[in-house]
Enzyme design. Structure first.
Site, short mmCIF file in Angstrom:
data_model
loop_
_atom_site.label_atom_id
_atom_site.label_comp_id
_atom_site.label_asym_id
_atom_site.label_seq_id
_atom_site.Cartn_x
_atom_site.Cartn_y
_atom_site.Cartn_z
N LYS A 103 0.83 -1.21 0.00
CA LYS A 103 0.00 0.00 0.00
C LYS A 103 0.87 1.26 0.00
O LYS A 103 1.87 1.32 0.72
CB LYS A 103 -0.93 -0.02 1.23
CG LYS A 103 -1.97 1.10 1.25
CD LYS A 103 -2.93 0.96 2.45
CE LYS A 103 -3.99 2.05 2.43
NZ LYS A 103 -4.95 1.93 3.56
N SER A 137 -10.14 2.26 2.65
CA SER A 137 -9.16 2.91 1.81
C SER A 137 -8.19 1.97 1.10
O SER A 137 -7.57 2.37 0.12
CB SER A 137 -8.34 3.89 2.65
OG SER A 137 -7.52 3.21 3.57
N SER A 144 -10.65 0.20 6.96
CA SER A 144 -9.97 0.24 5.66
C SER A 144 -9.27 -1.04 5.22
O SER A 144 -8.79 -1.12 4.08
CB SER A 144 -8.94 1.36 5.65
OG SER A 144 -9.56 2.61 5.47
#
Lengths: 498, 95
Positions: A79, A164, A188
């Protein structure tokens, strides 16, 4: 070679150890898939082929010497919230510009020290603020899943992969990496996992170091994996978790062998079902999924108990005070002086204001302003202090529940994946995506989302298991029982491969 | 809780974010909506409740008072939009 991208971490690791294929071949297969698919999915914001192949080559040398580490040669997506030494890190915000960190996050370093291979950086909502990956400065991520239209045929609607960590969930579901890192402040990791048929775990606050992760809300942020099976998630977390002197909130306790704990017996495990999660207007298919989850756990040897978590409904509003307040402080550092974007103005203040106006997206600005408001003179007690007191009550609800149960079962999300643009007009309706996940962050507990079925539209739905502090092992064990009962899910057609 | 445009502008100024007239109008509505929604916390009796300050009971660790890192001036200014001789350069702040 495309078959190599469909393996679980566990299978790929066995293949490497048995010399069925090399780490370089495994990395090449993934890089080829990313090259083909990323135009359609936008899951990666940076692809690092040279870096990946160099790591894979080193892994092959280790494997040849019989010196393999826990994740030797296994290709992962990372990420873009994690700082990577020498590789651009932006948190998918324009304000970080072309920021290249001169250091590596602790979680990242743990993975590379265990032999994992990084394929590239994954898309996410800007500063991890969002539930659909639509707030990214690099544009939205598309889910590999498609829903059925009213005529029963697959629709061309582009579905969100959740957020997210939408790049992470999309890439894992679309076979563009074997597993991925992610972070979770209000849901998330778990919400994107639920929406894409993948497994995602947010560990106990303090289990993973936050050092080198771009900060959103420091008292809530935790790193964790998204993977294709419960065992893969356990393998990942065993490596990602550590005590780190560089993060004073990280916990100095040994990291257990989660794969071993996953294999424990379910006999007599007490599963709590909180009545407050039966929210008004819950869809019948979510209710049915939840009931199904209870019977699978019962069949595996667990007992089901009704419990009450009375302050549940206050978790989301309290979160939308605490998280923006902490974000407004954390994001004060983006001033156009030390790194990232600078938009010159008439003087220093004007430069700050221009830089932050141009660098932050609408959702990030909204949250900074809410946070600034609730922390401003005269309002601190009414908002932030009040929310932190409510947080104590939310945690107390769980502390009481642990007298009677070992784990709590809930749905992960109130509904299946929606299409891009469907919810972006109304911030509050987007915030409600996290209604079942956010309590876990507020109380600092571990939570896992397990794929548990498909919606009427043919898209994935997840069940969430919530555990006692540092009892991730029980979550893997109960999660495995659900996975064993229902199997794993993947999109039926690989349309994204062009 | 209604937030008027003057308040939105004051908050934006405190947050050092320049906003356009159009943005100010939109934010007036959005911030009021969100703050109305969090008002429900008033229903909760928190009279005798301590605020949560940490998730897990743990004493903050003390480390030895020694320099363990440093001499990285090049690294520190490497990402700066403008720097000179290991200093960050900003617009003039004193006349």
């Amino acid at each position: 070679m495309t078959e190599l991208t469909k393996l679980t971490l566990k299978e790929a690791s066995a293949g490497l150890l048995n010399k069925e294929f090399s780490a370089v071949e495994l990395a090449e297969a993934h890089l080829a898939a990313i090259e083909k698919a990323n135009v359609a999915l936008n899951a990666y914001v940076v692809v690092t082929p040279e870096h990946a192949l160099a790591q894979a080559k080193a892994s092959d040398q280790r494997l040849a010497k019989g010196d393999a580490r826990a994740l030797e040669g296994l290709p992962l997506g990372h990420k873009d919230l994690f700082c990577t030494n020498g590789i651009r890190t932006t948190a998918c915000s324009k304000i970080l510009g072309e920021f290249v960190p001169p250091y590596e996050s602790t979680v990242g370093q743990n993975l590379w020290n265990a032999g994992a291979v990084m394929l590239g950086k994954l898309n996410n909502d800007e500063f991890a603020m969002g539930s659909s990956n639509e707030t990214s400065a690099f544009g939205p991520v598309v889910s590999p899943w498609r829903r059925r239209g009213s005529d029963g045929n697959p629709s061309d609607d582009k579905l969100v992969p959740g957020g997210s960590s939408g790049g992470s969930s999309s890439a894992v579901a679309a076979n563009l990496c074997l597993a991925a890192t992610a972070t979770d402040t209000g849901g998330s990791i778990r919400q994107p996992a639920a929406l894409t048929g993948t497994v995602g775990i947010k560990p106990t606050y303090g289990r993973c170091s936050r050092w080198g992760i771009v900060a959103f809300a420091s008292s809530l942020d935790q790193a964790g994996p998204i993977a294709r099976s419960v065992e893969d998630a356990a393998m990942m977390l065993s490596v990602m978790a550590s005590h780190d002197p560089k993060d004073s909130t990280s916990i100095d306790a040994p990291v257990p062998d989660y794969v071993a704990q996953m294999q424990g017996s379910m006999k007599g495990l007490r599963v709590g079902v909180p009545k407050e999660y039966r929210v008004d207007g819950m869809s019948p298919e979510i209710q049915a999924l939840w009931d199904q989850g209870m019977s699978w756990l019962k069949d595996a040897g667990a007992t089901i108990h009704d419990i009450s978590l009375p302050h549940t409904k206050y978790a989301l509003p309290a979160y939308y005070i605490v998280a923006p307040a902490e974000a407004s402080s954390n994001l004060a550092r983006y001033d156009g002086v030390r790194y990232g974007l600078r938009v010159k103005g008439d003087d220093l203040i004007d430069t700050y204001e221009n830089t932050r106006a141009a660098g932050f997206g609408a959702e990030v600005k909204r949250r900074i302003l809410i946070g600034t408001y609730v922390l401003s003179a005269g309002y601190y007690d009414a908002y932030y202090l009040k929310a932190q007191k409510v947080r104590t009550l939310i945690k107390r609800d769980f502390d009481d529940a642990w007298n009677d149960v070992d784990v709590v079962l809930t749905p992960t999300t109130p509904s299946p994946a929606f299409a891009i643009g469907e919810k972006s007009g109304n911030p509050l309706s987007m915030y409600l995506e996290d209604i079942f996940t956010v309590t876990v962050n507020m109380a600092g507990l571990p939570g896992i989302s397990i794929p548990a079925g498909l919606s009427g539209q043919g898209t994935p739905l997840g069940l969430q298991l919530i555990g006692k502090p540092f009892d991730e092992g029980t979550l893997f064990k109960a999660g495995k029982a659900i996975e064993d009962a229902v199997g794993r899910f993947s999109p039926s057609q690989a349309w994204w491969m062009g | 809780m209604h937030v008027d445009e003057t308040t939105v502008r004051r908050i934006a100024r405190l947050a050092r974010i320049k906003i356009t007239d159009e943005e100010a109008k939109g934010l007036e509505k959005e911030l009021s909506g969100i703050l109305d929604w969090v008002e429900q916390l008033k229903e909760v009796d928190t009279e005798a409740v301590e605020p949560m300050t940490r998730v897990v009971a743990q004493d903050l660790k003390m480390r030895d008072d020694m320099v363990t890192d440093g001499a990285k001036a090049d690294d520190i200014v490497k990402n700066a939009p403008e720097s000179e001789d290991h200093f960050f350069v900003v617009p003039k702040v004193v006349e």
